[in-house]
Design an enzyme around this catalytic site. Structure first.
Site, PDB file in Angstrom:
ATOM      1  N   GLY A 255      77.581  61.246  24.195  1.00  0.00           N
ATOM      2  CA  GLY A 255      77.818  62.580  24.132  1.00  0.00           C
ATOM      3  C   GLY A 255      78.432  63.236  22.899  1.00  0.00           C
ATOM      4  N   GLU A 292      77.992  54.747  25.328  1.00  0.00           N
ATOM      5  CA  GLU A 292      76.572  55.024  25.191  1.00  0.00           C
ATOM      6  C   GLU A 292      75.870  56.136  24.247  1.00  0.00           C
ATOM      7  OE1 GLU A 292      75.956  56.553  29.295  1.00  0.00           O
ATOM      8  OE2 GLU A 292      76.294  54.505  30.338  1.00  0.00           O
ATOM      9  N   PRO A 293      76.377  56.165  23.225  1.00  0.00           N
ATOM     10  CA  PRO A 293      76.129  56.850  22.250  1.00  0.00           C
ATOM     11  C   PRO A 293      74.643  57.193  21.905  1.00  0.00           C
ATOM     12  CG  PRO A 293      77.037  55.243  20.958  1.00  0.00           C
ATOM     13  CD  PRO A 293      77.074  54.923  22.407  1.00  0.00           C
ATOM     14  N   GLY A 294      74.041  58.188  21.843  1.00  0.00           N
ATOM     15  CA  GLY A 294      72.845  58.388  21.458  1.00  0.00           C
ATOM     16  C   GLY A 294      72.540  59.216  20.097  1.00  0.00           C
ATOM     17  N   ARG A 295      72.613  60.555  20.201  1.00  0.00           N
ATOM     18  CA  ARG A 295      72.656  61.502  19.141  1.00  0.00           C
ATOM     19  C   ARG A 295      73.588  61.172  17.872  1.00  0.00           C
ATOM     20  NH1 ARG A 295      71.608  67.049  19.967  1.00  0.00           N
ATOM     21  NH2 ARG A 295      72.097  66.567  22.303  1.00  0.00           N
ATOM     22  N   ARG A 331      63.717  71.165  20.047  1.00  0.00           N
ATOM     23  CA  ARG A 331      65.247  71.483  20.367  1.00  0.00           C
ATOM     24  C   ARG A 331      65.464  72.924  20.211  1.00  0.00           C
ATOM     25  NH1 ARG A 331      69.056  69.962  17.642  1.00  0.00           N
ATOM     26  NH2 ARG A 331      70.440  70.137  19.230  1.00  0.00           N
ATOM     27  N   CYS A 362      50.839  78.086  20.020  1.00  0.00           N
ATOM     28  CA  CYS A 362      50.588  79.666  20.402  1.00  0.00           C
ATOM     29  C   CYS A 362      51.540  79.759  21.470  1.00  0.00           C
ATOM     30  CB  CYS A 362      49.209  79.657  21.014  1.00  0.00           C
ATOM     31  SG  CYS A 362      48.056  79.099  19.662  1.00  0.00           S
ATOM     32  N   TYR A 390      66.416  63.370  19.559  1.00  0.00           N
ATOM     33  CA  TYR A 390      65.868  64.331  20.580  1.00  0.00           C
ATOM     34  C   TYR A 390      64.699  65.336  20.062  1.00  0.00           C
ATOM     35  CZ  TYR A 390      69.657  62.580  23.484  1.00  0.00           C
ATOM     36  OH  TYR A 390      70.775  61.899  24.051  1.00  0.00           O
TER      37      TYR A 390
HETATM   38  C1  LIG Z   1      71.729  61.187  27.265  1.00  0.00           C
HETATM   39  C2  LIG Z   1      72.768  60.122  27.662  1.00  0.00           C
HETATM   40  C3  LIG Z   1      73.618  59.391  26.816  1.00  0.00           C
HETATM   41  C4  LIG Z   1      73.519  59.789  25.235  1.00  0.00           C
HETATM   42  O1  LIG Z   1      73.953  61.273  24.977  1.00  0.00           O
HETATM   43  P1  LIG Z   1      74.069  61.607  23.418  1.00  0.00           P
HETATM   44  O2  LIG Z   1      74.628  63.053  23.752  1.00  0.00           O
HETATM   45  O3  LIG Z   1      72.741  61.550  23.006  1.00  0.00           O
HETATM   46  O4  LIG Z   1      75.442  60.581  22.934  1.00  0.00           O
HETATM   47  C5  LIG Z   1      74.575  58.601  27.140  1.00  0.00           C
HETATM   48  N1  LIG Z   1      74.457  58.322  28.794  1.00  0.00           N
HETATM   49  C6  LIG Z   1      73.747  58.971  29.622  1.00  0.00           C
HETATM   50  C7  LIG Z   1      73.830  58.701  30.957  1.00  0.00           C
HETATM   51  C8  LIG Z   1      72.756  59.880  29.019  1.00  0.00           C
HETATM   52  O5  LIG Z   1      71.729  60.504  29.894  1.00  0.00           O
END
Ligand SMILES: *Cc1c(COP(=O)(O)O)cnc(C)c1O
Length: 434
Positions: A255, A292-295, A331, A362, A390
């Site tokens: 997050g 659990e980092p993504g972004r 986004r 469109c 994303y």
């Molecule tokens: C999407 C998600 C993440 C990653 O969130 P980011 O904002 O991209 O870091 C981590 N854990 C869970 C369970 C998620 O659904």
């Protein structure tokens, strides 16, 4: 941003975009000239910097130095195999949300024992697939899911390792669509119910309780929601362990935000220094930690290169129509999100005009940027920044637009990691009537 200036010094790094800088002949990512890449591969095309991803990962690694910690890349942010390989080789685990993502981790050579499986709607076949693969943990999101998972595991003569996602009910102060830790969200179990649900989990023969997890939202730019969530989770760890159920690991989710537009999220190492201070003070500093980092690992490592097709002056608005659209960059349409848009080769001259930058799809929702001052002509190329997370993973074939190509830059090298989809690719699998 001093991005429309044609005389940008070579050392200028664009805000929020490490490994991206202007030189005399235009914008570079690492040592690759982006205009040349666009000529070679066409547009729209996503380009990612390996060094930027590893630098983002290094901030977490520094934050956890000396700790028993596992970083699981939340791959829904960008699940392209070449991107997964970068993180797998760097020792990351993966946070997956579907059986499809599990297969991607396998295809990219990831370590199954470092895989955690999140999501509110895991199906029985997905559970079976993950148990067969030997993943590290199921992050269970409801009491009903516990019963189903235990049943699936017992039928396979396996024990499923589980963590329960608790909802700490803190406000991450982000967009409502990406806020996940409040009472009204579909995610996790309520704080008040958690202890009873842990007791239930511990009683099920097909399950082994190994952890607890939370994930409060996305694009979080302050430390306070994390500190509050940590307190709430540690309160639960205390009561769950007091009830005789040991918790081996605590997973604080992902997050952390990135800089899209003058956002100033804490750096991962600074954030974790603060969080670990609290963890130590409460006596949980030696627990195994997971995140659990993504972004924050990929968002600012990527750009989308696009070409200006038409400039269309209007009575109320001027439109800059580009060849990338909401199917490539969803986004803005989904969350009214902001992406910086900069020229790939800045033009000399002063005739800057304010445009809405829009795609060919469109839908009036197909805009990429609103009210942007640009010095452009048809045929120019633009870079849409902060496009590593994303974007491609949410891309669609709407309007029968093939998905863009993807390139991973590494120093002077540029590796094509996904070929552009053809129209035939988009209807592969469809059948004509007899
Ligand atoms: C999407 C998600 C993440 C990653 O969130 P980011 O904002 O991209 O870091 C981590 N854990 C869970 C369970 C998620 O659904």
């Amino acid at each position: 941003m001093k991005i429309t200036s044609p005389s940008v010094a070579s050392s200028d790094v664009l805000p929020g975009a490490p490994q991206l800088a202007y030189r005399q002949d235009g914008l570079y990512m690492e040592d690759v000239r982006l205009d040349a890449l666009a000529s070679q591969h066409g547009t729209p095309v996503f380009v990612y910097s390996r060094a930027a991803m590893l630098a983002a990962l290094a901030a977490y690694q520094r934050g956890f130095a000396g700790r028993n910690a596992q970083i699981c890349y939340a791959m829904k942010a960008n699940s392209s195999l070449g991107v997964l390989q970068v993180f797998a080789r760097a020792g990351c685990g993966f946070d997956i949300v579907s059986g499809g993502e599990l297969e991607r981790v396998q295809a990219a050579g990831g370590d199954m024992r470092k895989v955690i499986f999140s999501g509110v709607g895991k199906t029985r076949p997905e559970m079976k697939q993950a148990l067969e693969a030997g993943i590290g943990c199921f992050n269970v999101e409801s009491e009903a899911e516990l019963d189903v998972l235990s049943g699936v595991a017992l039928a396979m003569h396996r024990i499923a390792p589980v963590s329960i996602r608790v909802n700490p009910n803190v406000d991450p102060k982000t967009h409502p669509y990406i806020s996940t830790g409040l009472k009204g969200n579909k995610f996790g179990v309520a704080h008040e119910d958690a202890l009873q649900i842990y007791r239930h989990a511990a009683s099920l023969k097909g399950l082994q309780v190994v952890g607890i997890d939370c994930h409060i939202g996305s694009q979080i730019t302050e430390a306070t929601p994390y500190l509050d969530a940590m307190d709430r989770v540690l309160d639960l760890v205390q009561s769950i362990e007091a009830a005789g159920i040991p918790i081996e690991h605590i997973d604080f989710g992902g997050g952390l935000g990135i800089n899209y537009n003058q956002d100033s999220p804490p750096a991962a190492d600074a954030l974790w220094q603060e969080l670990l201070g609290k963890l130590d003070a409460r006596g949980y500093g030696s627990k195994k930690l997971m995140v659990e980092p993504g972004r924050s690992l990929v968002g600012n490592a990527g750009v989308c290169l696009t070409e200006v097709l038409y400039l269309k002056p209007g009575e109320e608005k001027n439109f800059c129509i580009i060849d990338a659209a909401m199917n490539d960059l969803p986004r803005p349409a989904m969350y009214q999100a902001f992406h910086a848009i900069v020229p790939v080769v800045p033009r000399r001259g002063t005739s800057t005009t304010v445009y809405d930058v829009v795609g060919p799809v469109c839908e009036s929702g197909d805009w990429i940027g609103r009210d942007r001052a640009l010095t452009v002509a048809a045929g120019d190329r633009l870079a849409v920044l902060s496009a590593g997370a994303y974007c491609m993973s949410m891309a669609s074939n709407y309007n029968t637009r093939g998905r863009a190509a993807e390139i991973l830059v590494d120093g002077t090298q540029a590796h094509l990691i996904r070929a552009r989809e053809t129209a035939a690719d988009t209807f592969r699998g469809e059948k004509l009537l007899p």
